[in-house]
Design a protein around this motif. Sequence first.
Motif, short mmCIF file in Angstrom:
data_model
loop_
_atom_site.label_atom_id
_atom_site.label_comp_id
_atom_site.label_asym_id
_atom_site.label_seq_id
_atom_site.Cartn_x
_atom_site.Cartn_y
_atom_site.Cartn_z
N GLY A 21 0.81 -1.21 0.00
CA GLY A 21 0.00 0.00 0.00
C GLY A 21 0.85 1.26 0.00
O GLY A 21 0.55 2.22 -0.72
N GLY A 22 1.93 1.24 0.80
CA GLY A 22 2.82 2.40 0.81
C GLY A 22 3.47 2.63 -0.54
O GLY A 22 3.62 3.78 -0.99
N ALA A 23 3.88 1.54 -1.21
CA ALA A 23 4.52 1.69 -2.52
C ALA A 23 3.57 2.30 -3.54
O ALA A 23 3.97 3.14 -4.35
CB ALA A 23 5.01 0.33 -3.01
N TRP A 24 2.30 1.90 -3.51
CA TRP A 24 1.35 2.39 -4.51
C TRP A 24 0.81 3.78 -4.17
O TRP A 24 0.20 4.44 -5.02
CB TRP A 24 0.21 1.40 -4.68
N LEU A 25 1.00 4.24 -2.93
CA LEU A 25 0.55 5.58 -2.56
C LEU A 25 1.61 6.65 -2.82
O LEU A 25 1.28 7.84 -2.84
CB LEU A 25 0.15 5.61 -1.08
N LEU A 26 2.86 6.23 -2.98
CA LEU A 26 3.91 7.22 -3.25
C LEU A 26 3.66 7.87 -4.61
O LEU A 26 3.52 7.18 -5.63
CB LEU A 26 5.28 6.54 -3.22
N PRO A 27 3.64 9.20 -4.68
CA PRO A 27 3.17 9.86 -5.90
C PRO A 27 4.22 10.02 -6.99
O PRO A 27 3.87 10.28 -8.14
CB PRO A 27 2.72 11.24 -5.39
N TRP A 29 8.27 9.02 -8.81
CA TRP A 29 9.27 7.98 -8.92
C TRP A 29 10.49 8.28 -8.05
O TRP A 29 11.24 7.36 -7.67
CB TRP A 29 9.71 7.79 -10.37
N HIS A 30 10.71 9.56 -7.68
CA HIS A 30 11.81 9.88 -6.78
C HIS A 30 11.64 9.22 -5.41
O HIS A 30 12.62 9.00 -4.69
CB HIS A 30 11.92 11.40 -6.61
N TRP A 31 10.39 8.93 -5.04
CA TRP A 31 10.11 8.23 -3.80
C TRP A 31 9.92 6.73 -4.03
O TRP A 31 10.34 5.92 -3.20
CB TRP A 31 8.84 8.81 -3.15
N SER A 32 9.30 6.36 -5.13
CA SER A 32 9.00 4.96 -5.39
C SER A 32 10.26 4.13 -5.59
O SER A 32 10.36 2.99 -5.11
CB SER A 32 8.09 4.84 -6.61
N GLY A 63 12.38 -4.48 -16.63
CA GLY A 63 12.60 -4.13 -18.03
C GLY A 63 11.33 -4.20 -18.86
O GLY A 63 11.05 -3.31 -19.67
N MET A 64 10.56 -5.26 -18.67
CA MET A 64 9.31 -5.41 -19.41
C MET A 64 8.32 -4.30 -19.10
O MET A 64 7.69 -3.73 -20.01
CB MET A 64 8.68 -6.77 -19.09
N VAL A 65 8.19 -3.95 -17.82
CA VAL A 65 7.23 -2.91 -17.43
C VAL A 65 7.65 -1.55 -17.98
O VAL A 65 6.83 -0.80 -18.53
CB VAL A 65 7.10 -2.86 -15.90
N ILE A 66 8.93 -1.23 -17.85
CA ILE A 66 9.40 0.08 -18.33
C ILE A 66 9.22 0.21 -19.83
O ILE A 66 8.73 1.23 -20.34
CB ILE A 66 10.86 0.30 -17.92
N ALA A 84 9.00 8.46 -18.99
CA ALA A 84 10.04 7.68 -18.30
C ALA A 84 9.79 7.67 -16.79
O ALA A 84 9.97 6.64 -16.12
CB ALA A 84 11.41 8.25 -18.62
N GLY A 85 9.37 8.81 -16.23
CA GLY A 85 9.08 8.86 -14.80
C GLY A 85 7.92 7.97 -14.42
O GLY A 85 7.97 7.25 -13.41
N THR A 86 6.86 7.99 -15.22
CA THR A 86 5.70 7.14 -14.94
C THR A 86 6.06 5.66 -15.05
O THR A 86 5.65 4.85 -14.20
CB THR A 86 4.55 7.47 -15.90
N ALA A 87 6.82 5.30 -16.09
CA ALA A 87 7.22 3.91 -16.27
C ALA A 87 8.10 3.44 -15.11
O ALA A 87 7.94 2.31 -14.61
CB ALA A 87 7.95 3.75 -17.59
N THR A 88 9.01 4.29 -14.67
CA THR A 88 9.87 3.93 -13.55
C THR A 88 9.07 3.77 -12.27
O THR A 88 9.31 2.85 -11.48
CB THR A 88 10.94 5.01 -13.35
N ARG A 89 8.08 4.64 -12.06
CA ARG A 89 7.25 4.54 -10.86
C ARG A 89 6.45 3.24 -10.85
O ARG A 89 6.36 2.57 -9.82
CB ARG A 89 6.30 5.74 -10.79
N MET A 90 5.88 2.87 -12.00
CA MET A 90 5.12 1.62 -12.07
C MET A 90 6.02 0.41 -11.83
O MET A 90 5.63 -0.53 -11.12
CB MET A 90 4.42 1.51 -13.42
N ALA A 91 7.21 0.41 -12.41
CA ALA A 91 8.13 -0.70 -12.22
C ALA A 91 8.55 -0.81 -10.76
O ALA A 91 8.63 -1.91 -10.19
CB ALA A 91 9.35 -0.54 -13.12
#
Length: 221
Positions: A21-27, A29-32, A63-66, A84-91
């Motif tokens: 939950g904490g990982a998915w709430l971080l807004p 990629w600098h935090w994720s 790699g696949m997610v990014i 790139a930021g969104t992809a990194t956050r999701m990964a």
Amino acid sequence: MGRLHDVNFFVKLAIAFVLTGGAWLLPHWHWSLPFALLCVAGLWLARVPRLGGYLKGAALLTGMVIVSWLVNLLAQGMDLGDAAGTATRMAARLVSTTAAFYFVMETSTPGAILAACSAARLPPVVTLVFSLTFGIIPMLRDEFERIADAQRARGMEIDDVGFLRKLRFALARGVPLLVQAIRTAYAISFSLSLYGFDLGRKRTTWREVGLMVEPRMKWPG
């Protein structure tokens, strides 16, 4: 790992859900990203077994997610930096999630899961779901590794190759893995029927289950 194996299964499961939950709430990629690295470092500090195999799978997943998110977001017209930021956050979110639940799976034996569920007086079908979910995934992972060994035995170079070829070989293991999963499910259902599994029958526990799981049997001497 000290006594991590003896911590109540539901305590470990709650910790995994909190981390997820904490990982998915971080807004951002600098935090994720640092959070994901901390989760992986926690696995190393806890000396969770087979960490090398998990790291390989996590790297492939990252790699696949990014790549998939980059292609999707760029196709929608998003700026490269934002994509790139969104992809990194999701990964990073997925790595944190898998790391948390990998810890639960590798430190919880089927007996500990059954003991915790029966001590909590959960319905039999819930107990069955928990034990199968956290028990069959390691079995499928071992089968995945055996398929890879069979590929190597047939002369397929799957280690010192590029990312795209390694990804293609990994996807090629999906069909035999699916077949083995179906066979395993059939074997489990057949065993349950042989042992007279009944959803209406209450179970008892053979351990003292609190914050820690303690053996109940007292041996003489």
